[in-house]
Design a protein around this motif. Structure first.
Motif, PDB file in Angstrom:
ATOM      1  N   ARG A 172     -31.706  15.365   9.252  1.00  0.00           N
ATOM      2  CA  ARG A 172     -30.757  16.563   8.927  1.00  0.00           C
ATOM      3  C   ARG A 172     -31.123  17.086   7.535  1.00  0.00           C
ATOM      4  NH1 ARG A 172     -26.293  16.711  12.188  1.00  0.00           N
ATOM      5  NH2 ARG A 172     -25.469  18.420  11.224  1.00  0.00           N
ATOM      6  N   PRO A 173     -30.932  18.600   7.573  1.00  0.00           N
ATOM      7  CA  PRO A 173     -31.179  19.148   6.363  1.00  0.00           C
ATOM      8  C   PRO A 173     -29.778  19.294   5.550  1.00  0.00           C
ATOM      9  CG  PRO A 173     -31.042  20.882   8.109  1.00  0.00           C
ATOM     10  CD  PRO A 173     -30.990  19.526   8.767  1.00  0.00           C
ATOM     11  N   CYS A 232     -27.482  20.607   1.640  1.00  0.00           N
ATOM     12  CA  CYS A 232     -27.490  21.356   0.379  1.00  0.00           C
ATOM     13  C   CYS A 232     -26.668  20.744  -0.523  1.00  0.00           C
ATOM     14  CB  CYS A 232     -26.814  22.759   0.875  1.00  0.00           C
ATOM     15  SG  CYS A 232     -27.786  23.896   1.820  1.00  0.00           S
ATOM     16  N   GLY A 233     -25.372  20.809  -0.728  1.00  0.00           N
ATOM     17  CA  GLY A 233     -24.767  19.989  -1.527  1.00  0.00           C
ATOM     18  C   GLY A 233     -24.312  18.786  -1.507  1.00  0.00           C
ATOM     19  N   GLY A 234     -24.045  18.424  -0.256  1.00  0.00           N
ATOM     20  CA  GLY A 234     -23.823  16.890   0.317  1.00  0.00           C
ATOM     21  C   GLY A 234     -22.369  16.685   0.336  1.00  0.00           C
ATOM     22  N   THR A 235     -21.417  17.734   0.015  1.00  0.00           N
ATOM     23  CA  THR A 235     -19.888  17.297   0.087  1.00  0.00           C
ATOM     24  C   THR A 235     -19.423  16.936   1.378  1.00  0.00           C
ATOM     25  OG1 THR A 235     -19.385  19.779   0.179  1.00  0.00           O
ATOM     26  CG2 THR A 235     -19.812  18.928  -2.189  1.00  0.00           C
ATOM     27  N   ASP A 236     -19.970  17.381   2.461  1.00  0.00           N
ATOM     28  CA  ASP A 236     -19.629  16.993   3.672  1.00  0.00           C
ATOM     29  C   ASP A 236     -20.401  15.962   4.204  1.00  0.00           C
ATOM     30  OD1 ASP A 236     -17.418  18.684   4.410  1.00  0.00           O
ATOM     31  OD2 ASP A 236     -18.819  20.190   4.910  1.00  0.00           O
ATOM     32  N   ILE A 237     -21.675  15.835   4.143  1.00  0.00           N
ATOM     33  CA  ILE A 237     -22.623  14.888   4.946  1.00  0.00           C
ATOM     34  C   ILE A 237     -22.700  13.605   4.412  1.00  0.00           C
ATOM     35  CG2 ILE A 237     -24.858  15.581   3.581  1.00  0.00           C
ATOM     36  CD1 ILE A 237     -24.758  15.153   7.463  1.00  0.00           C
ATOM     37  N   GLY A 278     -12.036  23.093  -2.702  1.00  0.00           N
ATOM     38  CA  GLY A 278     -12.026  22.088  -3.429  1.00  0.00           C
ATOM     39  C   GLY A 278     -11.482  22.249  -4.815  1.00  0.00           C
ATOM     40  N   SER A 293     -22.013  24.731  -0.766  1.00  0.00           N
ATOM     41  CA  SER A 293     -22.586  25.779  -0.349  1.00  0.00           C
ATOM     42  C   SER A 293     -21.747  26.573   0.662  1.00  0.00           C
ATOM     43  CB  SER A 293     -23.926  25.559  -0.192  1.00  0.00           C
ATOM     44  OG  SER A 293     -24.122  24.971   1.149  1.00  0.00           O
ATOM     45  N   ASN A 319     -20.878  25.019   4.327  1.00  0.00           N
ATOM     46  CA  ASN A 319     -19.375  25.151   4.877  1.00  0.00           C
ATOM     47  C   ASN A 319     -19.494  25.561   6.333  1.00  0.00           C
ATOM     48  OD1 ASN A 319     -16.450  26.897   4.275  1.00  0.00           O
ATOM     49  ND2 ASN A 319     -16.762  24.780   4.124  1.00  0.00           N
ATOM     50  N   ASP A 329     -13.133  27.527   5.106  1.00  0.00           N
ATOM     51  CA  ASP A 329     -12.490  28.429   4.312  1.00  0.00           C
ATOM     52  C   ASP A 329     -13.409  29.758   4.082  1.00  0.00           C
ATOM     53  OD1 ASP A 329      -9.776  27.999   3.553  1.00  0.00           O
ATOM     54  OD2 ASP A 329     -10.637  26.592   2.350  1.00  0.00           O
ATOM     55  N   LEU A 383     -30.536  26.702   8.463  1.00  0.00           N
ATOM     56  CA  LEU A 383     -29.923  28.146   8.082  1.00  0.00           C
ATOM     57  C   LEU A 383     -30.523  28.467   6.816  1.00  0.00           C
ATOM     58  CD1 LEU A 383     -27.840  30.229   8.368  1.00  0.00           C
ATOM     59  CD2 LEU A 383     -26.282  28.756   6.997  1.00  0.00           C
ATOM     60  N   ARG A 386      -5.271  31.849   2.684  1.00  0.00           N
ATOM     61  CA  ARG A 386      -5.190  30.789   3.591  1.00  0.00           C
ATOM     62  C   ARG A 386      -3.604  29.975   3.272  1.00  0.00           C
ATOM     63  NH1 ARG A 386      -8.526  25.576   1.000  1.00  0.00           N
ATOM     64  NH2 ARG A 386      -7.284  25.483  -0.888  1.00  0.00           N
TER      65      ARG A 386
HETATM   66  C1  FAD Z   1     -12.712  16.944  -2.209  1.00  0.00           C
HETATM   67  C2  FAD Z   1     -13.094  17.940  -1.164  1.00  0.00           C
HETATM   68  C3  FAD Z   1     -12.487  19.228  -1.078  1.00  0.00           C
HETATM   69  C4  FAD Z   1     -12.572  20.167  -0.331  1.00  0.00           C
HETATM   70  N1  FAD Z   1     -12.210  21.102  -0.082  1.00  0.00           N
HETATM   71  C5  FAD Z   1     -12.415  22.258   0.733  1.00  0.00           C
HETATM   72  C6  FAD Z   1     -11.619  23.405   0.942  1.00  0.00           C
HETATM   73  O1  FAD Z   1     -10.548  23.567   0.288  1.00  0.00           O
HETATM   74  N2  FAD Z   1     -12.111  24.343   2.118  1.00  0.00           N
HETATM   75  C7  FAD Z   1     -13.296  23.899   2.683  1.00  0.00           C
HETATM   76  O2  FAD Z   1     -13.557  24.772   3.498  1.00  0.00           O
HETATM   77  N3  FAD Z   1     -14.069  22.940   2.649  1.00  0.00           N
HETATM   78  C8  FAD Z   1     -13.616  22.141   1.747  1.00  0.00           C
HETATM   79  N4  FAD Z   1     -14.206  20.958   1.457  1.00  0.00           N
HETATM   80  C9  FAD Z   1     -15.479  20.844   2.232  1.00  0.00           C
HETATM   81  C10 FAD Z   1     -16.798  21.637   1.693  1.00  0.00           C
HETATM   82  O3  FAD Z   1     -17.083  21.158   0.380  1.00  0.00           O
HETATM   83  C11 FAD Z   1     -18.119  21.788   2.366  1.00  0.00           C
HETATM   84  O4  FAD Z   1     -17.501  22.268   3.651  1.00  0.00           O
HETATM   85  C12 FAD Z   1     -19.195  22.352   1.627  1.00  0.00           C
HETATM   86  O5  FAD Z   1     -18.929  23.793   1.903  1.00  0.00           O
HETATM   87  C13 FAD Z   1     -20.339  22.162   2.663  1.00  0.00           C
HETATM   88  O6  FAD Z   1     -21.464  22.659   1.792  1.00  0.00           O
HETATM   89  P1  FAD Z   1     -22.287  21.477   1.335  1.00  0.00           P
HETATM   90  O7  FAD Z   1     -23.468  22.187   0.498  1.00  0.00           O
HETATM   91  O8  FAD Z   1     -22.005  20.383   0.631  1.00  0.00           O
HETATM   92  O9  FAD Z   1     -22.872  21.070   2.787  1.00  0.00           O
HETATM   93  P2  FAD Z   1     -23.509  19.574   3.174  1.00  0.00           P
HETATM   94  O10 FAD Z   1     -22.756  18.505   2.964  1.00  0.00           O
HETATM   95  O11 FAD Z   1     -24.982  19.355   2.312  1.00  0.00           O
HETATM   96  O12 FAD Z   1     -24.043  19.935   4.604  1.00  0.00           O
HETATM   97  C14 FAD Z   1     -23.054  20.131   5.520  1.00  0.00           C
HETATM   98  C15 FAD Z   1     -23.382  19.789   6.924  1.00  0.00           C
HETATM   99  O13 FAD Z   1     -24.203  21.195   7.069  1.00  0.00           O
HETATM  100  C16 FAD Z   1     -25.653  20.809   7.459  1.00  0.00           C
HETATM  101  N5  FAD Z   1     -26.033  21.573   6.702  1.00  0.00           N
HETATM  102  C17 FAD Z   1     -26.361  21.993   5.219  1.00  0.00           C
HETATM  103  N6  FAD Z   1     -27.241  22.979   4.869  1.00  0.00           N
HETATM  104  C18 FAD Z   1     -27.759  23.256   6.010  1.00  0.00           C
HETATM  105  C19 FAD Z   1     -28.830  24.408   6.314  1.00  0.00           C
HETATM  106  N7  FAD Z   1     -29.193  24.917   5.132  1.00  0.00           N
HETATM  107  N8  FAD Z   1     -29.329  24.441   7.548  1.00  0.00           N
HETATM  108  C20 FAD Z   1     -28.937  23.618   8.387  1.00  0.00           C
HETATM  109  N9  FAD Z   1     -27.867  22.748   8.321  1.00  0.00           N
HETATM  110  C21 FAD Z   1     -27.274  22.409   7.095  1.00  0.00           C
HETATM  111  C22 FAD Z   1     -25.851  19.528   7.090  1.00  0.00           C
HETATM  112  O14 FAD Z   1     -26.603  18.750   7.715  1.00  0.00           O
HETATM  113  C23 FAD Z   1     -24.297  18.865   7.419  1.00  0.00           C
HETATM  114  O15 FAD Z   1     -24.298  18.471   8.501  1.00  0.00           O
HETATM  115  C24 FAD Z   1     -14.102  19.891   0.525  1.00  0.00           C
HETATM  116  C25 FAD Z   1     -14.648  18.766   0.243  1.00  0.00           C
HETATM  117  C26 FAD Z   1     -14.186  18.003  -0.280  1.00  0.00           C
HETATM  118  C27 FAD Z   1     -15.133  16.406  -0.686  1.00  0.00           C
END
Ligand code: FAD
Length: 289
Positions: free
Chosen positions: A27-28, A30-35, A101, A110, A114, A123, A166, A184
């Motif tokens: 899996r790719p 970016c920030g890891g905040t979901d994965i 967050g 990112s 998201n 969001d 993406l 929201r």
């Molecule tokens: C405390 C906390 C509060 C939060 N509050 C909110 C909020 O208020 N509103 C909200 O919408 N979200 C919220 N979130 C979630 C938010 O942080 C994530 O949705 C974030 O935007 C995902 O970005 P990331 O770069 O961390 O993704 P990652 O965790 O790196 O990836 C998320 C998913 O996308 C896939 N992915 C990532 N990048 C790519 C790419 N380039 N191509 C293909 N697949 C990809 C990964 O495989 C994974 O499945 C919160 C999270 C936390 C921990």
């Protein structure tokens, strides 16, 4: 959490070839905040994490008045909020990114992640829909573009095939006398998931609305485009009657669930309220452009 291989390629070609080699086991990210949270909780499994943050094409945040915005999938939400250009041309998307967050989360999260996470409540997705964004996807079989409203296919699932990435979001330049906004509703004044999120973009022709687009979050299994609501505004002044009609049509196109944050009926009601409010904010901004 089980052992996971980590790779951080610096080119798109390398990333695609690593993803192709491992297929569904990679899996790719970016920030890891979901994965990272999902892997820890055991709700997702992977053997290879491919960190795409070092790839140039995924880091671009560039605006051209004729071509519009290229928003790299790995650009962090904080970079969007810190960009004067983003505040000026895409204020709604900017406020959506700044709601995610806390500042610490925005430093990693990112907009690309998201969207790719596939949550119906993400969001930034309604704002991307309102702006007519397209997702540029690259994989071993080539490249394709998908409108953001078709990107999420069910909760947690997107159009991305194993091995696809993406790369960036392509957003048209704002037309003259246009702007966008995002609102929201959350149940408490803390970090929480939206009960309803509404993004809107409007373009004026003199006193009347030329066109509008509305994106909705947390009111169906996927983010929605509220086409009828937006089309109902064309050729009208933005007054109480046209706002009420758009709000009614937006809530009509939802199919929400009951959960601990609110009932389906409550979500429908809030959709109407937020749609009216967000359109009014976008209109105020558009009249100054
Ligand atoms: C405390 C906390 C509060 C939060 N509050 C909110 C909020 O208020 N509103 C909200 O919408 N979200 C919220 N979130 C979630 C938010 O942080 C994530 O949705 C974030 O935007 C995902 O970005 P990331 O770069 O961390 O993704 P990652 O965790 O790196 O990836 C998320 C998913 O996308 C896939 N992915 C990532 N990048 C790519 C790419 N380039 N191509 C293909 N697949 C990809 C990964 O495989 C994974 O499945 C919160 C999270 C936390 C921990």
């Amino acid at each position: 959490m089980h052992a996971i291989n980590y790779e951080a390629p610096s080119t798109l070609e390398q990333a695609v070839s690593i993803l192709k080699a491992h297929g569904e086991k990679a899996r790719p990210f970016c920030g890891g905040t979901d994965i990272i949270i999902q892997l820890r909780a055991g709700v997702r499994r992977t053997e290879h994490l491919v960190d795409v943050k070092k790839i140039k094409e995924l880091r671009s945040l560039s605006f051209d008045p004729k071509k519009g915005l290229r928003l790299g999938a790995a650009v962090q939400c904080i970079e969007i909020h810190e960009s004067e250009m983003m505040h000026r041309y895409y204020p709604g998307l900017t406020e959506a990114a700044h709601l995610i967050g806390s500042l610490q989360i925005q430093n990693r999260a990112s907009v690309g992640g998201n969207l790719c996470n596939g949550s119906p409540a993400a969001d930034t997705t309604p704002s991307l829909i309102a702006l007519g964004a397209k997702a540029r996807i690259v994989g071993a079989k080539g490249e394709r573009e998908v409108p953001v409203e078709s990107f999420v296919v069910s909760p947690g699932r997107t159009v991305l095939e194993p091995g696809e990435l993406l790369v960036e979001l392509l957003i048209p330049p704002p037309a003259p006398h246009s702007s966008d906004a995002y609102l929201r509703f959350i149940p408490r004044n803390e970090m929480d998931i939206a009960v309803v999120g509404v993004g809107a973009a409007v373009t004026f022709d003199g006193e009347k609305i030329k066109s509008a687009r509305i994106g909705l979050a947390a009111v169906a299994a996927t983010p929605l485009v509220a086409t009828k609501a937006a089309e109902s505004l064309a050729g009208k002044k933005l007054d109480d009657a046209s706002l009420a009609e758009a709000g009614r049509l937006a809530s009509e196109c939802t199919s929400p669930i009951d959960d601990m944050r609110g009932t389906a009926e409550y979500r429908r009601h809030i959709t109407g309220v937020l749609t009216r409010r967000v359109l009014a904010i976008a209109a105020e901004r558009a009249k100054k452009n």
